[in-house]
Scaffold this active site. Structure first.
Site, short mmCIF file in Angstrom:
data_model
loop_
_atom_site.label_atom_id
_atom_site.label_comp_id
_atom_site.label_asym_id
_atom_site.label_seq_id
_atom_site.Cartn_x
_atom_site.Cartn_y
_atom_site.Cartn_z
N GLU A 157 41.17 28.44 48.47
CA GLU A 157 42.40 28.91 47.80
C GLU A 157 43.68 28.25 48.31
OE1 GLU A 157 42.12 33.22 47.69
OE2 GLU A 157 40.07 33.12 46.93
N GLU A 272 32.00 32.04 42.20
CA GLU A 272 32.22 33.48 42.41
C GLU A 272 32.26 34.25 41.08
OE1 GLU A 272 35.45 34.29 45.13
OE2 GLU A 272 35.00 32.52 46.36
O1 9MR Z 1 34.13 39.96 48.36
C1 9MR Z 1 34.73 39.67 49.61
C2 9MR Z 1 35.16 40.95 50.31
O2 9MR Z 1 34.02 41.73 50.60
C3 9MR Z 1 35.91 40.61 51.58
O3 9MR Z 1 36.42 41.80 52.14
C4 9MR Z 1 37.07 39.65 51.28
C5 9MR Z 1 37.77 39.20 52.55
O4 9MR Z 1 36.90 38.48 53.37
O5 9MR Z 1 36.58 38.50 50.60
C6 9MR Z 1 35.95 38.79 49.38
O6 9MR Z 1 35.54 37.59 48.78
C7 9MR Z 1 36.58 36.73 48.34
C8 9MR Z 1 36.14 35.30 48.60
O7 9MR Z 1 35.82 35.14 49.96
C9 9MR Z 1 37.20 34.31 48.17
N1 9MR Z 1 37.61 34.51 46.79
C10 9MR Z 1 37.96 35.88 46.45
C11 9MR Z 1 36.83 36.84 46.83
C12 9MR Z 1 37.15 38.26 46.39
O8 9MR Z 1 38.26 38.74 47.08
#
Ligand code: 9MR
Length: 369
Positions: A157, A272
């Site tokens: 990101e 994702e």
């Molecule tokens: O789904 C993930 C959530 O359980 C975690 O708390 C969060 C922080 O680590 O990250 C979420 O996954 C994200 C991913 O790593 C990057 N793109 C957005 C995803 C959803 O927030």
């Protein structure tokens, strides 16, 4: 030119397609990954080791359906080293072992992401302005997993066209090291994992609005600049968090964007995939149909692009989805009860496959299952 779905429908006729779509699933039904593999692709899902350990039905579906698993949180810096110097590999090792037992690959997510950087590291980065902090982290993680895990989101990101600087997110890495931190991260990753494929992963590239148009343009510019300078970048992750509140997905928007990435020699992973509903004022059947349609429409476009090597959903079951019902979403509790959870993944909260599962299966089969 016919789309994949139109082509399939033209072979079957409408009645035939409806019959096939309604066919009950059998024990020998090919898995999503079996279907993906037929076109040289892989189907995967984000997983957590603790959830796999606790839930037999999730374990069974993850083992059966997936050719690849993405650790949803365990590879992130704040999971590996939440307190400075205390290193926690256990859940990564569990997930890697689960994948190995099931003949699955693991997708490396994510080496550098502000939101998953532990506070102590952010503080030290600001105070010491020393890249060594980042490279020590890369060395540790890639030293351990850089051979088993072939593909890595090196920077997650990096784009922000609204509050960013020249389209790049003003995160701690940008503030401390300048815009060159992205190239630097890729070079550092290449150094510690010479055989790995290195990716940038980002979101909101799908819809026909000004913000996402800017994001697509900025991402292409960034990637072209990196490639032009010979920075080691092998591909991109397109998160594809679809959103039913953002209007229809359009081929003339998505296809040229993906083609531009492919033309730069990059591989593309859909990393994702899930669907945020927004309007929950409908029966579960209607909601599921809307979600499935959106996924079908997206994959109909995305899978026409040969550079798309894999599709990963951000979880398998709605039960574990990160998507929440938010302020501003439309709900009608009187008529439809509590809308939670969001129904944007292939299995419902009770691990029953939903129409989104069928949409994935059909998309991988070019419309035929
Ligand atoms: O789904 C993930 C959530 O359980 C975690 O708390 C969060 C922080 O680590 O990250 C979420 O996954 C994200 C991913 O790593 C990057 N793109 C957005 C995803 C959803 O927030």
């Amino acid at each position: 030119m016919l789309t994949r779905r139109e082509f399939a429908a033209s072979l079957l006729g409408v009645a035939g397609a409806a019959l096939l779509a309604a066919a009950p699933s059998r024990a020998d039904t090919p898995s999503l990954n079996d279907l993906a593999r037929r076109s040289g692709r892989v189907f995967g899902a984000a997983m957590r080791a603790d959830q796999l350990a606790a839930e037999p039905a999730l374990r069974k579906a993850a083992a059966a359906e997936c050719g690849m698993l993405t650790p949803e949180i365990h590879l992130k810096w704040n999971s590996i080293e939440n307190r400075k110097g205390s290193i926690w590999y256990e859940p990564v090792d569990q997930l890697v072992a689960f994948a190995a037992r099931n003949g699955q690959k693991v997708y490396g997510h994510a080496l550098l992401w502000e939101q998953s950087t532990p506070d102590w590291a952010l503080r030290e980065l600001k105070a010491r302005r020393n890249w060594r902090l980042v490279s020590d982290h890369f060395e540790r993680v890639l030293g351990r997993y850089g051979e088993t895990i072939e593909v890595w989101d090196v920077v997650n990101e990096p784009i922000d066209t609204q509050g960013g600087r020249q389209g790049l997110r003003r995160n701690t890495f940008h503030r401390v090291f300048g815009p060159g931190y992205i190239a630097h991260a890729l070079e550092t990753a290449r150094h510690y994992a010479p055989r790995a494929r290195l990716m940038l992963n980002d979101y909101s590239f799908e819809y026909d609005n000004h913000v996402e148009a800017d994001r697509r343009k900025t991402f292409l510019r960034l990637v072209a600049d990196l490639k032009g300078r010979g920075v080691p970048l092998d591909g991109v992750g397109l998160q594809a968090h679809l959103d039913l509140g953002k209007g229809p997905l359009k081929r003339p928007v998505i296809a040229p964007f993906m083609q531009a990435l492919a033309d730069m020699g990059l591989e593309i992973y859909i990393t994702e995939l899930d669907v945020k509903e927004r309007d929950y004022r409908a029966t579960p059947q209607t909601r599921d149909a809307r979600v499935a349609d959106e996924v079908a429409r997206y994959l109909d476009i995305a899978l026409d692009q040969k550079a798309v090597k894999g599709v990963t959903t951000w979880g398998l079951s709605d039960r574990h989805s990160w998507l929440r019902i938010e302020r501003g979403d439309r709900i009608d509790r009187k008529r439809y009860g509590n809308p939670a959870p969001n129904r944007g993944l292939p299995y419902d909260a009770a691990m029953q496959p939903k129409p989104m599962h069928q949409a994935l299966a059909q998309a991988f089969s070019g419309g035929l299952t």
